[in-house]
Design an enzyme around this catalytic site. Structure first.
Site, PDB file in Angstrom:
ATOM      1  N   GLU A 159     -78.123 -54.034 -12.530  1.00 24.04           N
ATOM      2  CA  GLU A 159     -79.289 -53.151 -12.332  1.00 24.04           C
ATOM      3  C   GLU A 159     -80.406 -53.976 -11.694  1.00 24.04           C
ATOM      4  O   GLU A 159     -80.682 -55.094 -12.130  1.00 24.04           O
ATOM      5  CB  GLU A 159     -79.724 -52.617 -13.703  1.00 24.04           C
ATOM      6  CG  GLU A 159     -80.963 -51.740 -13.670  1.00 24.04           C
ATOM      7  CD  GLU A 159     -81.357 -51.275 -15.088  1.00 24.04           C
ATOM      8  OE1 GLU A 159     -80.598 -51.500 -16.048  1.00 24.04           O
ATOM      9  OE2 GLU A 159     -82.458 -50.702 -15.207  1.00 24.04           O
ATOM     10  N   ASN A 213     -80.216 -49.770  -7.915  1.00 25.32           N
ATOM     11  CA  ASN A 213     -81.623 -49.518  -8.235  1.00 25.32           C
ATOM     12  C   ASN A 213     -81.741 -48.004  -8.393  1.00 25.32           C
ATOM     13  O   ASN A 213     -81.856 -47.278  -7.396  1.00 25.32           O
ATOM     14  CB  ASN A 213     -82.551 -50.013  -7.131  1.00 25.32           C
ATOM     15  CG  ASN A 213     -84.014 -49.804  -7.509  1.00 25.32           C
ATOM     16  OD1 ASN A 213     -84.325 -49.083  -8.467  1.00 25.32           O
ATOM     17  ND2 ASN A 213     -84.915 -50.416  -6.754  1.00 25.32           N
ATOM     18  N   ALA A 259     -86.488 -43.770 -10.390  1.00 26.04           N
ATOM     19  CA  ALA A 259     -86.975 -43.092 -11.597  1.00 26.04           C
ATOM     20  C   ALA A 259     -85.845 -42.584 -12.490  1.00 26.04           C
ATOM     21  O   ALA A 259     -86.051 -42.391 -13.697  1.00 26.04           O
ATOM     22  CB  ALA A 259     -87.890 -41.935 -11.195  1.00 26.04           C
ATOM     23  N   ARG A 286     -95.125 -52.454 -16.636  1.00 22.59           N
ATOM     24  CA  ARG A 286     -95.732 -51.225 -16.107  1.00 22.59           C
ATOM     25  C   ARG A 286     -95.925 -50.199 -17.232  1.00 22.59           C
ATOM     26  O   ARG A 286     -95.995 -50.562 -18.391  1.00 22.59           O
ATOM     27  CB  ARG A 286     -94.871 -50.703 -14.944  1.00 22.59           C
ATOM     28  CG  ARG A 286     -94.786 -51.724 -13.781  1.00 22.59           C
ATOM     29  CD  ARG A 286     -94.013 -51.184 -12.605  1.00 22.59           C
ATOM     30  NE  ARG A 286     -94.687 -50.032 -12.016  1.00 22.59           N
ATOM     31  CZ  ARG A 286     -94.119 -49.198 -11.151  1.00 22.59           C
ATOM     32  NH1 ARG A 286     -92.875 -49.411 -10.761  1.00 22.59           N
ATOM     33  NH2 ARG A 286     -94.788 -48.165 -10.679  1.00 22.59           N
ATOM     34  N   TYR A 322     -94.860 -52.067  -4.602  1.00 17.71           N
ATOM     35  CA  TYR A 322     -93.524 -52.293  -4.052  1.00 17.71           C
ATOM     36  C   TYR A 322     -93.504 -53.163  -2.795  1.00 17.71           C
ATOM     37  O   TYR A 322     -92.429 -53.475  -2.276  1.00 17.71           O
ATOM     38  CB  TYR A 322     -92.852 -50.942  -3.748  1.00 17.71           C
ATOM     39  CG  TYR A 322     -92.655 -50.107  -4.984  1.00 17.71           C
ATOM     40  CD1 TYR A 322     -91.801 -50.533  -5.995  1.00 17.71           C
ATOM     41  CD2 TYR A 322     -93.321 -48.896  -5.158  1.00 17.71           C
ATOM     42  CE1 TYR A 322     -91.622 -49.775  -7.146  1.00 17.71           C
ATOM     43  CE2 TYR A 322     -93.147 -48.127  -6.303  1.00 17.71           C
ATOM     44  CZ  TYR A 322     -92.300 -48.578  -7.292  1.00 17.71           C
ATOM     45  OH  TYR A 322     -92.124 -47.834  -8.431  1.00 17.71           O
ATOM     46  N   PRO A 381     -83.993 -42.304  -5.943  1.00 18.67           N
ATOM     47  CA  PRO A 381     -85.056 -41.520  -5.310  1.00 18.67           C
ATOM     48  C   PRO A 381     -86.283 -42.334  -4.921  1.00 18.67           C
ATOM     49  O   PRO A 381     -86.699 -43.242  -5.639  1.00 18.67           O
ATOM     50  CB  PRO A 381     -85.418 -40.486  -6.382  1.00 18.67           C
ATOM     51  CG  PRO A 381     -84.941 -41.075  -7.663  1.00 18.67           C
ATOM     52  CD  PRO A 381     -83.723 -41.874  -7.309  1.00 18.67           C
ATOM     53  N   ASN A 382     -86.825 -41.945  -3.789  1.00 15.92           N
ATOM     54  CA  ASN A 382     -88.082 -42.463  -3.228  1.00 15.92           C
ATOM     55  C   ASN A 382     -87.974 -43.870  -2.658  1.00 15.92           C
ATOM     56  O   ASN A 382     -88.928 -44.370  -2.062  1.00 15.92           O
ATOM     57  CB  ASN A 382     -89.224 -42.387  -4.264  1.00 15.92           C
ATOM     58  CG  ASN A 382     -89.501 -40.958  -4.681  1.00 15.92           C
ATOM     59  OD1 ASN A 382     -89.729 -40.112  -3.820  1.00 15.92           O
ATOM     60  ND2 ASN A 382     -89.445 -40.668  -5.970  1.00 15.92           N
ATOM     61  N   HIS A 432     -84.497 -53.813 -10.003  1.00 13.48           N
ATOM     62  CA  HIS A 432     -85.767 -53.128  -9.735  1.00 13.48           C
ATOM     63  C   HIS A 432     -86.668 -54.076  -8.965  1.00 13.48           C
ATOM     64  O   HIS A 432     -86.729 -55.274  -9.285  1.00 13.48           O
ATOM     65  CB  HIS A 432     -86.467 -52.714 -11.030  1.00 13.48           C
ATOM     66  CG  HIS A 432     -85.648 -51.798 -11.861  1.00 13.48           C
ATOM     67  ND1 HIS A 432     -85.547 -50.448 -11.587  1.00 13.48           N
ATOM     68  CD2 HIS A 432     -84.860 -52.031 -12.936  1.00 13.48           C
ATOM     69  CE1 HIS A 432     -84.729 -49.893 -12.473  1.00 13.48           C
ATOM     70  NE2 HIS A 432     -84.293 -50.830 -13.292  1.00 13.48           N
ATOM     71  N   ARG A 457     -94.715 -46.750   0.571  1.00  8.67           N
ATOM     72  CA  ARG A 457     -94.903 -46.228  -0.793  1.00  8.67           C
ATOM     73  C   ARG A 457     -95.588 -47.278  -1.673  1.00  8.67           C
ATOM     74  O   ARG A 457     -95.034 -48.363  -1.881  1.00  8.67           O
ATOM     75  CB  ARG A 457     -93.531 -45.910  -1.373  1.00  8.67           C
ATOM     76  CG  ARG A 457     -93.553 -45.498  -2.819  1.00  8.67           C
ATOM     77  CD  ARG A 457     -92.138 -45.508  -3.408  1.00  8.67           C
ATOM     78  NE  ARG A 457     -92.174 -45.049  -4.782  1.00  8.67           N
ATOM     79  CZ  ARG A 457     -91.196 -45.230  -5.646  1.00  8.67           C
ATOM     80  NH1 ARG A 457     -90.091 -45.861  -5.292  1.00  8.67           N
ATOM     81  NH2 ARG A 457     -91.313 -44.786  -6.875  1.00  8.67           N
TER      82      ARG A 457
HETATM   83  C1  DQA Z   1     -88.147 -48.979  -9.455  1.00  5.58           C
HETATM   84  C2  DQA Z   1     -88.953 -48.816 -10.757  1.00  5.58           C
HETATM   85  C3  DQA Z   1     -88.897 -47.382 -11.254  1.00  5.58           C
HETATM   86  O1  DQA Z   1     -89.670 -47.259 -12.445  1.00  5.58           O
HETATM   87  C4  DQA Z   1     -89.485 -46.443 -10.216  1.00  5.58           C
HETATM   88  O2  DQA Z   1     -89.364 -45.108 -10.640  1.00  5.58           O
HETATM   89  C5  DQA Z   1     -88.880 -46.638  -8.869  1.00  5.58           C
HETATM   90  C6  DQA Z   1     -88.634 -47.990  -8.392  1.00  5.58           C
HETATM   91  C7  DQA Z   1     -88.306 -50.390  -8.861  1.00  5.58           C
HETATM   92  O3  DQA Z   1     -87.501 -50.750  -8.010  1.00  5.58           O
HETATM   93  O4  DQA Z   1     -89.211 -51.132  -9.240  1.00  5.58           O
HETATM   94  O5  DQA Z   1     -88.679 -45.686  -8.123  1.00  5.58           O
HETATM   95  O6  DQA Z   1     -86.776 -48.753  -9.719  1.00  5.58           O
END
Ligand code: DQA
Length: 146
Positions: free
Chosen positions: A99, A75, A78, A108, A24, A11-12, A101, A19
């Site tokens: 995984e 990735n 959240a 964080r 990011y 998501p997102n 990120h 964003r």
């Molecule tokens: C994320 C880190 C997560 O905590 C966050 O909710 C994201 C992006 C990252 O790529 O740094 O949506 O996965």
């Protein structure tokens, strides 16, 4: 060429570019996909790059990957920090998992320090921005049986 690697985004991540650029950066997900396709080509890997805002769709894609992919780069956004369903799907799938990120989740907020995905991943790449996806492809490449 082995079966494709699924590169799954949660998501997102469709909002990358606008964003929270301080966290990011300004690279869009489409740019990350282009770089992944180019890098995968150098590694002689095919990739299937996807994004969804829906947890169940990620579960469906992980189940699909267990049938047709050679490995998974994910990735989970959240859902990293909330989803037992992703943990279970990845565990059941039996494919190598990396995984990734963009941000360093351990630098964080405390609620980002726990990942339900890490225990079922071969490893985690976190904090290197878009370059982390290319590192993840190199890692998964080494994990895929010849
Ligand atoms: C994320 C880190 C997560 O905590 C966050 O909710 C994201 C992006 C990252 O790529 O740094 O949506 O996965």
């Amino acid at each position: 060429m082995p079966a494709p690697v699924f590169v799954l985004n949660g998501p997102n991540l469709n909002l990358l570019g606008t964003r929270e650029p301080g966290v990011y950066g300004t690279t869009t997900l489409a740019m990350i996909e282009n770089d992944c396709v180019a890098h995968a080509g150098k590694l002689k890997l095919a990739i299937d790059f996807r994004q969804t805002n829906h947890e169940g769709e990620l579960v469906d894609w992980i189940q699909e990957a267990s049938r047709v992919a050679s490995g998974i780069v994910i990735n989970p956004g959240a859902y990293t920090h909330t989803s037992v369903a992703l943990h279970d799907a990845l565990k059941a799938g039996g494919k190598p998992v990396v995984e990734v990120h963009l941000s360093n989740i351990f630098a964080r907020e405390p609620f980002r320090h726990h990942s339900y995905v890490s225990p079922v991943a071969a490893g985690i790449i976190s904090g290197f921005g878009p370059h982390g996806y290319l590192l993840a492809l190199e890692a998964i490449h080494r994990l895929i049986p010849e």
